[in-house]
Design an enzyme around this catalytic site. Structure first.
Site, PDB file in Angstrom:
ATOM      1  N   GLU A  25     -15.534 -21.477  10.965  1.00 40.07           N
ATOM      2  CA  GLU A  25     -16.014 -20.186  10.486  1.00 40.07           C
ATOM      3  C   GLU A  25     -16.081 -20.137   8.964  1.00 40.07           C
ATOM      4  O   GLU A  25     -15.320 -20.810   8.276  1.00 40.07           O
ATOM      5  CB  GLU A  25     -15.087 -19.082  10.986  1.00 40.07           C
ATOM      6  CG  GLU A  25     -15.184 -18.894  12.480  1.00 40.07           C
ATOM      7  CD  GLU A  25     -13.957 -18.197  13.054  1.00 40.07           C
ATOM      8  OE1 GLU A  25     -14.131 -17.178  13.718  1.00 40.07           O
ATOM      9  OE2 GLU A  25     -12.850 -18.665  12.814  1.00 40.07           O
ATOM     10  N   CYS A  69      -5.988 -26.284  11.754  1.00 36.30           N
ATOM     11  CA  CYS A  69      -5.107 -26.495  10.609  1.00 36.30           C
ATOM     12  C   CYS A  69      -3.781 -27.047  11.131  1.00 36.30           C
ATOM     13  O   CYS A  69      -3.343 -26.695  12.227  1.00 36.30           O
ATOM     14  CB  CYS A  69      -4.863 -25.164   9.903  1.00 36.30           C
ATOM     15  SG  CYS A  69      -3.914 -25.304   8.369  1.00 36.30           S
ATOM     16  N   CYS A 115      -0.660 -16.795  10.952  1.00 38.26           N
ATOM     17  CA  CYS A 115      -2.083 -17.128  10.786  1.00 38.26           C
ATOM     18  C   CYS A 115      -2.706 -17.545  12.106  1.00 38.26           C
ATOM     19  O   CYS A 115      -2.182 -18.398  12.830  1.00 38.26           O
ATOM     20  CB  CYS A 115      -2.229 -18.249   9.757  1.00 38.26           C
ATOM     21  SG  CYS A 115      -3.949 -18.716   9.481  1.00 38.26           S
ATOM     22  N   GLY A 130      -8.058 -24.129   7.630  1.00 33.86           N
ATOM     23  CA  GLY A 130      -7.617 -25.425   7.139  1.00 33.86           C
ATOM     24  C   GLY A 130      -6.816 -25.367   5.860  1.00 33.86           C
ATOM     25  O   GLY A 130      -6.769 -24.337   5.179  1.00 33.86           O
ATOM     26  N   GLU A 131      -6.181 -26.496   5.558  1.00 38.23           N
ATOM     27  CA  GLU A 131      -5.427 -26.641   4.318  1.00 38.23           C
ATOM     28  C   GLU A 131      -6.262 -27.567   3.424  1.00 38.23           C
ATOM     29  O   GLU A 131      -6.304 -28.778   3.656  1.00 38.23           O
ATOM     30  CB  GLU A 131      -4.033 -27.226   4.636  1.00 38.23           C
ATOM     31  CG  GLU A 131      -3.259 -27.754   3.456  1.00 38.23           C
ATOM     32  CD  GLU A 131      -3.087 -26.758   2.310  1.00 38.23           C
ATOM     33  OE1 GLU A 131      -2.727 -25.588   2.545  1.00 38.23           O
ATOM     34  OE2 GLU A 131      -3.340 -27.160   1.150  1.00 38.23           O
ATOM     35  N   SER A 157      -0.185 -19.790  -1.527  1.00 39.05           N
ATOM     36  CA  SER A 157       0.285 -18.837  -0.526  1.00 39.05           C
ATOM     37  C   SER A 157       1.803 -18.792  -0.631  1.00 39.05           C
ATOM     38  O   SER A 157       2.484 -19.726  -0.223  1.00 39.05           O
ATOM     39  CB  SER A 157      -0.167 -19.284   0.870  1.00 39.05           C
ATOM     40  OG  SER A 157      -1.567 -19.144   0.960  1.00 39.05           O
ATOM     41  N   HIS A 198       4.142 -15.700  -0.178  1.00 34.60           N
ATOM     42  CA  HIS A 198       4.593 -14.910   0.985  1.00 34.60           C
ATOM     43  C   HIS A 198       6.057 -14.517   1.079  1.00 34.60           C
ATOM     44  O   HIS A 198       6.380 -13.555   1.755  1.00 34.60           O
ATOM     45  CB  HIS A 198       4.155 -15.531   2.311  1.00 34.60           C
ATOM     46  CG  HIS A 198       2.687 -15.848   2.363  1.00 34.60           C
ATOM     47  ND1 HIS A 198       1.726 -15.119   1.681  1.00 34.60           N
ATOM     48  CD2 HIS A 198       2.002 -16.828   3.000  1.00 34.60           C
ATOM     49  CE1 HIS A 198       0.538 -15.629   1.905  1.00 34.60           C
ATOM     50  NE2 HIS A 198       0.684 -16.664   2.698  1.00 34.60           N
ATOM     51  N   ASN A 234      -2.954  -8.886   8.317  1.00 38.28           N
ATOM     52  CA  ASN A 234      -4.033  -8.542   9.254  1.00 38.28           C
ATOM     53  C   ASN A 234      -3.642  -8.997  10.652  1.00 38.28           C
ATOM     54  O   ASN A 234      -3.279 -10.158  10.839  1.00 38.28           O
ATOM     55  CB  ASN A 234      -5.339  -9.248   8.845  1.00 38.28           C
ATOM     56  CG  ASN A 234      -5.910  -8.652   7.568  1.00 38.28           C
ATOM     57  OD1 ASN A 234      -6.032  -7.435   7.440  1.00 38.28           O
ATOM     58  ND2 ASN A 234      -6.240  -9.512   6.615  1.00 38.28           N
TER      59      ASN A 234
HETATM   60  N1  SAH Z   1      -4.063 -23.318   4.007  1.00 38.41           N
HETATM   61  C1  SAH Z   1      -4.456 -22.610   2.826  1.00 38.41           C
HETATM   62  C2  SAH Z   1      -5.802 -22.001   2.984  1.00 38.41           C
HETATM   63  C3  SAH Z   1      -5.903 -20.881   4.000  1.00 38.41           C
HETATM   64  S1  SAH Z   1      -5.936 -19.509   3.033  1.00 38.41           S
HETATM   65  C4  SAH Z   1      -3.346 -21.627   2.431  1.00 38.41           C
HETATM   66  O1  SAH Z   1      -2.380 -21.542   3.155  1.00 38.41           O
HETATM   67  O2  SAH Z   1      -3.421 -21.032   1.374  1.00 38.41           O
HETATM   68  C5  SAH Z   1      -5.817 -18.231   3.953  1.00 38.41           C
HETATM   69  C6  SAH Z   1      -5.261 -17.076   3.189  1.00 38.41           C
HETATM   70  O3  SAH Z   1      -5.147 -16.043   4.123  1.00 38.41           O
HETATM   71  C7  SAH Z   1      -3.886 -17.372   2.657  1.00 38.41           C
HETATM   72  O4  SAH Z   1      -3.489 -16.648   1.561  1.00 38.41           O
HETATM   73  C8  SAH Z   1      -3.096 -16.959   3.848  1.00 38.41           C
HETATM   74  O5  SAH Z   1      -1.779 -16.813   3.525  1.00 38.41           O
HETATM   75  C9  SAH Z   1      -3.802 -15.675   4.217  1.00 38.41           C
HETATM   76  N2  SAH Z   1      -3.538 -15.241   5.602  1.00 38.41           N
HETATM   77  C10 SAH Z   1      -3.360 -16.027   6.669  1.00 38.41           C
HETATM   78  N3  SAH Z   1      -3.101 -15.278   7.764  1.00 38.41           N
HETATM   79  C11 SAH Z   1      -3.125 -13.987   7.383  1.00 38.41           C
HETATM   80  C12 SAH Z   1      -2.969 -12.746   8.086  1.00 38.41           C
HETATM   81  N4  SAH Z   1      -2.744 -12.684   9.389  1.00 38.41           N
HETATM   82  N5  SAH Z   1      -3.072 -11.616   7.360  1.00 38.41           N
HETATM   83  C13 SAH Z   1      -3.352 -11.663   6.045  1.00 38.41           C
HETATM   84  N6  SAH Z   1      -3.515 -12.785   5.355  1.00 38.41           N
HETATM   85  C14 SAH Z   1      -3.409 -13.951   6.003  1.00 38.41           C
END
Ligand code: SAH
Length: 352
Positions: free
Chosen positions: A91, A111, A118, A164-165, A219, A221, A295
């Site tokens: 996507e 991923c 996620c 993905g990462e 990221s 968190h 989300n």
């Molecule tokens: N693997 C990389 C790239 C993915 S980024 C990373 O971890 O950064 C995706 C972004 O969306 C990141 O900031 C991740 O933390 C955020 N994200 C993932 N799941 C989410 C969710 N359920 N709600 C809000 N943000 C989310």
């Protein structure tokens, strides 16, 4: 099988052109045709018939096929489900701002990070994307805008925040960045590209040495070890303090900054105490914080905080003088918002 044209950097193409003794302008003409003009038809007019025949015979110019397009009814976000040659799907999201767009690209099918918040992680890692599949997401989304929202085909920022990462697929992501940046082609400004990572240190090292101008988002968190490890399992191998120390050792360009992404999860990491610890950790650094209210997605185990606690969290960070932005949730009605990407489950849309 033919090699994809969209796997070639400008330097690669120039080498092919010189090895075959074509006019040296051919490389620039082709990059201009496919990446600046973003044409989908073969380039014949400005290169010799011989060169045109050679490229058609030896290179594949097809792009990932658009399987389904989901247009948000709430805002102008668009989510594309692409079908790759081997049947896998990924996507891509166009995120609107003032009639322009940021594009959120995927770097892998699924991923391997398995972050607990996620949706993509639930798919596991299927495979890395090729450069052409990354570049292809951008070109196809641009062409879709040109035909469906003419005049709006302005994609100003590129963020590797899809599935993905990106630092796990460094070679393909780096080559894609080189293609986006090439002045013969799309000529995207280096400060307009951002790579987001869960904190994979070997990849961070390569980023800082090989594509240093491209922006980085981490990221984060949670500043608390146990909580971060629960959210992002890779924290056990590459703990946050080591990641931050490494990032700080990297000299940043004048306009460059690091973005720290912080998902706010109700009752888990959104307390004033969490905000203070985060503020203390990042105060004085060249940092931006993006607060992303969690989300939800089908089956998710966490909850979204209410607006008040999000505002309160931000106020505490403001007191530490750290620029903080609350990220909107564009496209969440079509599961296009952060963390809602999962190319194996589209049932929710089909039901609508
Ligand atoms: N693997 C990389 C790239 C993915 S980024 C990373 O971890 O950064 C995706 C972004 O969306 C990141 O900031 C991740 O933390 C955020 N994200 C993932 N799941 C989410 C969710 N359920 N709600 C809000 N943000 C989310």
């Amino acid at each position: 099988m033919k090699q994809s044209f969209y796997d070639l950097t400008y330097a690669d193409l120039a080498t092919v052109v010189s090895e075959h003794n074509f006019n040296s302008a051919v490389a620039a003409t082709l990059f201009n045709w496919y990446y600046k003009k973003k044409q989908s038809t073969p380039c014949h007019s400005k290169i010799s018939r011989h060169a045109a025949a050679f490229f058609e015979q030896h290179y594949d110019f097809s792009l990932p096929e658009i399987d389904t397009v989901y247009e948000s009814k709430k805002d102008r976000a668009v989510k594309f489900l692409f079908k790759l040659k081997d049947g896998h799907k990924v996507e891509t999201v166009l995120i609107p701002f003032n009639n322009k767009y940021s594009i959120c690209l995927s770097s892998q099918v699924g991923c391997a990070m398995n972050c607990s918040f996620c949706y993509t992680g639930e798919q596991g890692l299927k495979r890395n994307l090729a450069t052409s599949e990354i570049v292809g997401q951008f070109l196809q989304a641009w062409r879709w805008l040109a035909s469906n929202r003419p005049g709006e085909e302005r994609i100003l920022n590129i963020v590797f925040m899809g599935q993905g990462e990106p630092l796990h697929n460094f070679d393909a992501v780096k080559t894609a960045c080189e293609i986006f940046l090439s002045q013969h082609g799309a000529s995207v400004g280096v400060q307009k590209i951002t790579i987001s990572t869960a904190g994979y240190i070997p990849g961070l090292k390569r980023w800082s040495q090989e594509i240093p101008g491209v922006n980085l988002a981490l990221s984060l968190h949670s500043p608390v070890t146990e909580k971060r490890s629960e959210l992002i399992p890779i924290n056990q191998k590459y703990p946050l303090h080591e990641v931050l120390t490494y990032i700080e050792s990297i000299p940043l360009g004048k306009k460059q900054f690091v973005t720290y992404e912080y998902i706010l999860i109700a009752g888990f990491n959104d307390s004033p105490e969490d905000a203070k610890q985060l503020g203390t950790m990042l105060a004085g650094k060249r940092a931006y914080i993006n607060l992303i209210p969690f989300n939800t997605f089908p089956g998710s185990r966490y909850a979204t905080p209410d607006r008040d606690s999000v505002e309160k969290f931000k106020e505490i960070l403001d007191a530490f003088k750290i620029p903080t932005l609350i990220r909107g949730t564009k496209g969440d009605d079509v599961l296009a918002a952060c963390g809602q990407l999962n190319s194996t489950n589209q049932t929710i849309f089909q039901a609508q």
